[in-house]
Design an enzyme around this catalytic site. Sequence first.
Site, PDB file in Angstrom:
ATOM      1  N   SER A  68      13.629  36.464 -11.987  1.00 48.23           N
ATOM      2  CA  SER A  68      14.604  36.352 -13.063  1.00 48.23           C
ATOM      3  C   SER A  68      14.665  37.612 -13.903  1.00 48.23           C
ATOM      4  O   SER A  68      13.685  37.992 -14.548  1.00 48.23           O
ATOM      5  CB  SER A  68      14.261  35.160 -13.965  1.00 48.23           C
ATOM      6  N   THR A 101      22.902  30.330 -14.076  1.00 50.38           N
ATOM      7  CA  THR A 101      23.178  31.182 -12.922  1.00 50.38           C
ATOM      8  C   THR A 101      23.535  30.315 -11.721  1.00 50.38           C
ATOM      9  O   THR A 101      23.638  29.082 -11.839  1.00 50.38           O
ATOM     10  CB  THR A 101      21.975  32.105 -12.626  1.00 50.38           C
ATOM     11  N   LYS A 107      27.329  27.468 -12.427  1.00 48.45           N
ATOM     12  CA  LYS A 107      28.204  27.973 -13.484  1.00 48.45           C
ATOM     13  C   LYS A 107      29.440  27.104 -13.718  1.00 48.45           C
ATOM     14  O   LYS A 107      30.044  27.154 -14.795  1.00 48.45           O
ATOM     15  CB  LYS A 107      28.617  29.414 -13.188  1.00 48.45           C
ATOM     16  N   ASN A 128      28.170  30.773 -18.207  1.00 48.39           N
ATOM     17  CA  ASN A 128      26.828  31.283 -17.950  1.00 48.39           C
ATOM     18  C   ASN A 128      25.961  31.317 -19.204  1.00 48.39           C
ATOM     19  O   ASN A 128      24.816  31.748 -19.157  1.00 48.39           O
ATOM     20  CB  ASN A 128      26.875  32.674 -17.295  1.00 48.39           C
ATOM     21  N   ASP A 186      29.265  37.057 -18.842  1.00 50.24           N
ATOM     22  CA  ASP A 186      29.516  37.949 -17.699  1.00 50.24           C
ATOM     23  C   ASP A 186      30.819  38.705 -17.906  1.00 50.24           C
ATOM     24  O   ASP A 186      30.932  39.885 -17.552  1.00 50.24           O
ATOM     25  CB  ASP A 186      29.614  37.147 -16.400  1.00 50.24           C
ATOM     26  N   ARG A 226      35.904  35.927   3.675  1.00 50.64           N
ATOM     27  CA  ARG A 226      35.913  35.780   5.130  1.00 50.64           C
ATOM     28  C   ARG A 226      36.991  34.805   5.591  1.00 50.64           C
ATOM     29  O   ARG A 226      37.421  34.842   6.737  1.00 50.64           O
ATOM     30  CB  ARG A 226      34.537  35.310   5.617  1.00 50.64           C
ATOM     31  N   TYR A 266      21.886  44.579  -8.514  1.00 46.08           N
ATOM     32  CA  TYR A 266      21.106  45.592  -9.226  1.00 46.08           C
ATOM     33  C   TYR A 266      19.736  45.837  -8.594  1.00 46.08           C
ATOM     34  O   TYR A 266      19.008  46.738  -9.017  1.00 46.08           O
ATOM     35  CB  TYR A 266      20.917  45.182 -10.695  1.00 46.08           C
ATOM     36  N   GLY A 288      24.853  46.886 -10.955  1.00 43.79           N
ATOM     37  CA  GLY A 288      25.121  45.863 -11.955  1.00 43.79           C
ATOM     38  C   GLY A 288      24.122  45.750 -13.083  1.00 43.79           C
ATOM     39  O   GLY A 288      24.205  44.805 -13.877  1.00 43.79           O
TER      40      GLY A 288
END
Length: 264
Positions: A14, A61, A65, A86, A102, A169, A225, A246
């Site tokens: 976390s 998270t 959400k 969030n 976010d 996709r 990140y 990020g």
Amino acid sequence: MTRFGLIGFPLTHSFSQKYFTEKFAREGITGCRYDLFEMPDVATALPELLDLPNLRGLNVTIPHKQAVLPFLTQLDASAEKVGAVNVIRLEDDGSRTGFNSDYYGFRQSLEAWMSLERGAESEEQGVADAKPYALRSPLHALVLGTGGASKAVVAALTDLGISHKMVSRTKTADNLTYSELPAVIKQYQLIVNCSPVGTYPNVDAAPELPYEQLTDRHWLYDLVYNPAETLFMKKGLAQGAHVMNGLEMLVLQAEKAWEIWQTN
């Protein structure tokens, strides 16, 4: 002891817990603790958690959400705009308000990044009053992935006047598929990876893009990140593209969450 925490599943590591624990120590914030509350199903676990004594706020998270929405009393404009939450603030009257930090984190980091990058280029060219890149010319973006994070990114892009296309996709009337990108990628200057592809430990993976078509006119923003430089970013750098991970977005959204919890 005032309690804060993060809900999600799984919570193998976390950023939030480490960040807030260090923040409390660094800034001398006493009487507060931040915990992880791993829960596979919010329907069975969240009501009990919301009754925890001295709980003031929660981060949310994946994959919860949107699942938390029925448990909230009201939504802030940021959460309404995004359609996902969030941050939850427990109010003094017992109600629960949902926010989306976010949105703030991505928007602020994107504006600052593109302004600084473009400003440096313009200064070299002798342009003293350069405007942020996004304001200098039409900007079109590709948003990779359709999960909760992408909703905040799309809301921020919309408010900044940046046209965008989702990429997934599965083909729908509103999105592109990865197989269609070779024919159109030159039309899009900003590419935002909202998918988890490339996240540690899967560091040898990257979104399926025609990287050979990228140039120094492309900007690659990876919400991942860890690692600090993903394969997505490395492939972009090899073509001269601008890249960013990020981490700054995470820091900005965490500080926004703290601001939200302190305002009541």
